[in-house]
Design a protein around this motif. Structure first.
Motif, mmCIF file in Angstrom:
data_model
loop_
_atom_site.group_PDB
_atom_site.id
_atom_site.type_symbol
_atom_site.label_atom_id
_atom_site.label_comp_id
_atom_site.label_asym_id
_atom_site.label_seq_id
_atom_site.Cartn_x
_atom_site.Cartn_y
_atom_site.Cartn_z
ATOM 1 N N ILE A 253 35.019 126.090 76.336
ATOM 2 C CA ILE A 253 34.413 127.332 76.817
ATOM 3 C C ILE A 253 33.117 127.038 77.571
ATOM 4 N N GLU A 254 32.277 126.182 76.992
ATOM 5 C CA GLU A 254 31.001 125.864 77.639
ATOM 6 C C GLU A 254 31.215 125.212 78.997
ATOM 7 N N ALA A 255 32.125 124.262 79.049
ATOM 8 C CA ALA A 255 32.382 123.568 80.310
ATOM 9 C C ALA A 255 33.043 124.501 81.324
ATOM 10 N N GLY A 256 33.972 125.323 80.836
ATOM 11 C CA GLY A 256 34.709 126.191 81.738
ATOM 12 C C GLY A 256 33.849 127.269 82.359
ATOM 13 N N LEU A 257 32.947 127.858 81.556
ATOM 14 C CA LEU A 257 32.067 128.900 82.075
ATOM 15 C C LEU A 257 30.909 128.323 82.873
ATOM 16 N N GLY A 258 30.568 127.066 82.605
ATOM 17 C CA GLY A 258 29.364 126.471 83.176
ATOM 18 C C GLY A 258 28.301 126.436 82.096
ATOM 19 N N TYR A 259 27.731 125.253 81.848
ATOM 20 C CA TYR A 259 26.768 125.093 80.761
ATOM 21 C C TYR A 259 25.624 126.091 80.898
ATOM 22 N N GLY A 260 25.305 126.738 79.775
ATOM 23 C CA GLY A 260 24.217 127.691 79.760
ATOM 24 C C GLY A 260 24.657 129.133 79.816
ATOM 25 N N ALA A 267 29.919 129.753 71.662
ATOM 26 C CA ALA A 267 31.203 129.148 71.990
ATOM 27 C C ALA A 267 31.901 128.623 70.741
ATOM 28 N N VAL A 268 31.143 128.055 69.806
ATOM 29 C CA VAL A 268 31.726 127.565 68.555
ATOM 30 C C VAL A 268 32.262 128.724 67.725
ATOM 31 N N GLY A 269 31.549 129.857 67.719
ATOM 32 C CA GLY A 269 32.030 131.020 66.981
ATOM 33 C C GLY A 269 33.399 131.469 67.464
ATOM 34 N N ALA A 270 33.530 131.663 68.784
ATOM 35 C CA ALA A 270 34.830 132.040 69.345
ATOM 36 C C ALA A 270 35.852 130.930 69.131
ATOM 37 N N GLY A 271 35.396 129.672 69.182
ATOM 38 C CA GLY A 271 36.296 128.544 68.961
ATOM 39 C C GLY A 271 36.843 128.497 67.551
ATOM 40 N N MET A 272 36.039 128.905 66.569
ATOM 41 C CA MET A 272 36.517 128.919 65.184
ATOM 42 C C MET A 272 37.576 130.008 64.986
#
Length: 367
Positions: A253-260, A267-272
């Motif tokens: 998610i972080e890489a796909g949206l662009g860091y920051g 991102a970890v919350g949605a990832g869990m």
């Protein structure tokens, strides 16, 4: 003050957790090989705490080199890392000059990596100023910078000499950053302590209200769990990988949206949530279990739906995950709530279904 020890085969260091620790310079002084430090911080934290720490150290005869970096995950790269080296070299910093990370996870990761590299290894100390850094990134010696193709893909395992988690520093933390830190706390309950998970459900309102006792207990329990896991597996050859619950999806998610764009904890919350849904698809969790995970993450003020990248883009970003072995993505999933396992690969139809599920938000498109 509570003190935990992280014990490894070739080193041991204290993790102090309490209030008013930034003013207890006597906790820092014994860990300085020479009376010179470089304090690495950022533009947000520096006005709050840099002068306070500098004055106390200089009153005890310690020479200080201030290094103020731009703020944000998008600056966790080679260019910003080189600003640390520029400052160290310009000040004639020695191999025994201690680097002090005064900031959140980005500052801690970059300071540790700079310390690992500078003159092939300088000592460093972690003074985390965010909840996420206090409960996770400051402990365990993972240091890194990001690459456009993958998060934390360039770095080193390099342990600090001291972690100083001053709970008072959380008073200035924005609400969004507080929630991001709670994501990592939830992770510990999900991966290995069902009783702690229940405690979090019962005390989420107190955590978000910054109740001192609740925050200190959550930080202590998280650090206890991380210290125990890292003590068994410093270089992530086995059990330490469980600490990446939610991170394979989250880093994508972080890489796909662009860091920051999203904070790491968001991102970890949605990832869990996605990890829980994948665990349900394998028959390990029930629908009620997944709903429980989602409710807790939502209660923490975190997103529970991920951006809609499309399956191909998801797989491309996850293919750069550090847990990939022989081209196979290894996922950290849940056999049951409170018990995480490493699952090598998932069937393509399962992943395809996951990336078109209710946990994906079509309004959050790739930027």
């Amino acid at each position: 003050m509570i003190t935990l020890d992280l014990t490894l085969p070739d080193t041991r260091y204290p993790i102090h957790i309490g209030h008013g620790l930034l003013d207890q310079v006597e906790l820092i002084l014994p860990h300085l090989p020479i009376p010179q430090v470089a304090i690495i911080t950022n533009e947000v934290v520096a006005p709050l705490y840099l002068q306070r720490l500098t004055q106390q150290l200089e009153q005890h005869g310690v020479r200080t080199i201030p290094v103020v970096l731009p703020d944000g995950e998008e600056h966790k790269n080679w260019q910003t890392l080189n600003l640390i080296f520029d400052a160290l070299l310009a000040a004639n910093a020695e191999r025994k000059t201690t680097l002090i990370a005064l900031g959140g996870g980005v500052i801690g990761d970059m300071t540790g990596f700079a310390a690992a590299c500078y003159q092939r290894g300088a000592p460093f100390i972690q003074i985390p100023t965010t909840l996420l850094a206090q409960v996770d990134s400051s402990v365990g010696g993972k240091t890194a910078i990001n690459h456009p193709l993958g998060k934390n893909m360039i770095g080193a395992f390099y342990q600090p000499r001291l972690v100083l988690a001053d709970m008072d520093l959380l008073a200035t933390l924005p609400e969004r950053e507080l929630s991001a830190g709670i994501a990592e706390i939830i992770k510990y309950g999900l991966l290995g302590d069902i009783d702690f998970l229940g405690w979090l459900e019962a005390n989420m309102d107190q955590l978000r209200a910054r109740d001192p006792a609740a925050l200190q207990y959550a930080v202590r329990r998280s650090c206890e769990m991380k210290a125990e896991i890292v003590g068994q597996d410093e270089k992530e050859q086995g059990v330490r990988a469980l600490l990446n619950l939610g991170h394979t999806f989250g880093h994508a998610i972080e890489a796909g949206l662009g860091y920051g764009q999203w904070l790491h904890g968001e991102a970890v919350g949605a990832g869990m949530v996605l990890a829980a849904a994948a665990s349900q698809a394998l028959g390990w969790l029930t629908e009620e279990d997944v709903a429980r995970v989602q409710a807790l993450i939502a209660a923490a003020g975190l997103p529970v739906r991920s951006p809609d990248f499309g399956a191909a883009e998801w797989l491309r970003h996850m293919g750069h995950d550090k847990k990939v072995e022989s081209g196979v993505i290894r996922f950290v999933l849940l056999k049951k709530l409170g018990q995480a396992v490493i699952q090598p690969g998932l069937p393509p139809p399962l992943l395809e279904s996951l990336f078109h599920s209710q946990h994906i938000d079509p309004t959050l498109a790739l930027q």
